[in-house]
Design an enzyme around this catalytic site. Structure first.
Site, short mmCIF file in Angstrom:
data_model
loop_
_atom_site.label_atom_id
_atom_site.label_comp_id
_atom_site.label_asym_id
_atom_site.label_seq_id
_atom_site.Cartn_x
_atom_site.Cartn_y
_atom_site.Cartn_z
N ARG A 52 0.89 -1.08 -0.13
CA ARG A 52 -0.10 0.03 -0.06
C ARG A 52 0.93 1.34 -0.23
O ARG A 52 0.71 2.26 -0.72
CB ARG A 52 -0.95 0.19 1.21
CG ARG A 52 -1.86 1.05 1.06
CD ARG A 52 -3.25 0.79 2.17
NE ARG A 52 -2.44 1.06 3.71
CZ ARG A 52 -3.36 1.03 4.50
NH1 ARG A 52 -4.55 0.58 4.51
NH2 ARG A 52 -2.92 1.10 5.83
N ARG A 104 9.90 20.30 -9.22
CA ARG A 104 11.00 20.52 -9.93
C ARG A 104 12.20 21.37 -9.25
O ARG A 104 13.28 21.22 -9.38
CB ARG A 104 10.80 21.34 -11.19
CG ARG A 104 10.16 20.73 -12.25
CD ARG A 104 9.76 21.61 -13.50
NE ARG A 104 8.94 22.71 -12.97
CZ ARG A 104 8.41 23.65 -14.01
NH1 ARG A 104 8.62 23.42 -15.42
NH2 ARG A 104 7.89 24.54 -13.50
N HIS A 105 11.61 21.87 -8.09
CA HIS A 105 12.84 22.73 -7.39
C HIS A 105 13.21 21.98 -6.01
O HIS A 105 13.84 22.41 -5.19
CB HIS A 105 12.18 23.95 -6.72
CG HIS A 105 11.68 24.83 -8.09
ND1 HIS A 105 10.86 25.97 -8.07
CD2 HIS A 105 12.13 24.67 -9.19
CE1 HIS A 105 10.83 26.42 -9.05
NE2 HIS A 105 11.65 25.81 -9.96
N LYS A 151 -2.60 6.80 0.95
CA LYS A 151 -2.39 7.31 2.43
C LYS A 151 -1.38 8.15 2.51
O LYS A 151 -0.17 8.01 2.89
CB LYS A 151 -2.22 5.87 3.17
CG LYS A 151 -2.26 5.97 4.63
CD LYS A 151 -2.42 4.63 5.28
CE LYS A 151 -2.02 4.76 6.91
NZ LYS A 151 -3.29 5.23 7.71
N GLU A 185 -16.19 6.70 6.87
CA GLU A 185 -15.27 5.93 7.72
C GLU A 185 -15.00 6.87 8.98
O GLU A 185 -15.44 8.03 9.11
CB GLU A 185 -13.79 5.51 7.25
CG GLU A 185 -13.16 7.05 6.86
CD GLU A 185 -11.90 6.51 6.04
OE1 GLU A 185 -11.68 5.46 6.15
OE2 GLU A 185 -11.38 7.46 5.44
#
Ligand code: PXG
Length: 291
Positions: A52, A104-105, A151, A185
């Site tokens: 996971r 990108r930095h 997650k 949930e």
């Protein structure tokens, strides 16, 4: 207690483990994690958690530079080094270090931290007497914005807000709905209800984390010839259920006896819930990866 942690492949004392202030996990919640448990010197569902973790990272384009085998070895080594037999294991992977949102930095060297801790989420009497749960106003983010199967660190501000709402009224847990109003949930647990001998739980498309404890309970229920259905649930379905319980790595399987002050069934942990808890405990003690 001084513990060892594995930070980027190095085993160091937790007091000496240092993370850069510009770590993207710290700056933006830009990372993924797993919470795992060890029982009896064996790590429960280790492969499922590692899978996971890598799937979460893949979905966020975070390239974990070590193999699953190496990750598994590092996790086992931390548990061994700390001499733990029963513990909570936290694996956190952030995108890397760099200022500014633009990936990108940043230096593309994910920070990989593995640590252990003691964790008992609820006091033992709650497993006997059950949890009082309230519906909170904080909704789970729609899957169109953030897939619930990822997650990710950043997602959890929402769960923290939901937990604070539950705490404010002294409830044991908060139940979150999705944007459509279906039951999703709890703040760190999945929900099951039992009605007429059938186990019901929302499908991942309701906006839930595909919990590993949830999958374990579904597997055990099938072995016990208890029918299981993944189906959208409304609050009415929970209010009128015969029994209900929550599942999660931290909480394990815990009875839920009221929702919004309405007793569920008799208002006491139900007989099937007790059987499922017993089967789950047995499974945790008799399976898992030895460290
Ligand atoms: N839903 C959510 C939102 C969760 O965060 C679960 C369900 C249950 O999933 P598992 O795979 O554990 O059965 C979770 C799990 C922590 C911590 O650090 C959080 C979880 C698990 C372990 C530790 O607070 N959440």
């Amino acid at each position: 207690m001084r513990r060892f942690v594995n930070l980027n492949g190095q085993m160091v004392s937790s007091a000496e483990a240092k993370i850069d202030l510009y770590d993207h996990g710290f700056l933006y919640g830009d990372g993924v994690f797993e919470g795992i448990r060890a029982y009896n010197g064996r790590i429960f569902k280790l492969q499922e958690h590692v899978d996971r973790l890598y799937h979460s990272a893949r979905a966020l384009m975070i390239h974990i530079p070590i193999s699953k085998e190496e990750m598994t070895e590092r996790i086992k080594a931390v548990v061994r080094e700390n001499g733990e037999t029963n513990c909570y294991i936290r694996v956190t992977v952030s995108r890397g270090v760099g200022l500014g949102l633009d990936p990108r930095h940043i230096r593309h060297e994910p920070t990989i931290a593995i640590s252990t801790a003691d964790l008992a989420l609820y006091p033992p009497d709650m497993y006997e007497n059950g949890l009082h749960v309230v519906t909170v106003s904080t909704r789970v983010p729609p899957a169109q914005s953030l897939d619930p199967r990822i997650k990710s660190l950043g997602r959890y501000i929402n769960n923290i807000l939901a937990k604070m709402e539950a705490n404010r009224v002294g409830a044991g847990e908060g139940l979150m709905l999705n944007i459509e109003g279906y039951v999703a949930e709890a703040t760190g647990d999945n929900i099951f209800v039992i009605k007429h001998g059938v186990l019901h739980t929302p499908p991942p498309s309701a906006g839930i984390l595909a919990g590993i404890t949830r999958a374990t309970v579904m597997m055990l229920a099938e072995e016990m010839d208890i029918p299981v259905r993944e189906t959208m649930l409304t609050l009415y379905d929970v209010y009128t259920a015969d029994e209900a319980f929550l599942t999660g790595t931290a909480a394990e399987v815990i009875p839920m006896v009221t929702l919004d002050d309405r007793p569920i069934g008799t208002g006491k942990p139900g007989e099937m819930t007790h059987r499922i808890i017993a089967a789950f405990r047995e499974h945790t003690q008799s399976s898992g990866t030895p460290v």
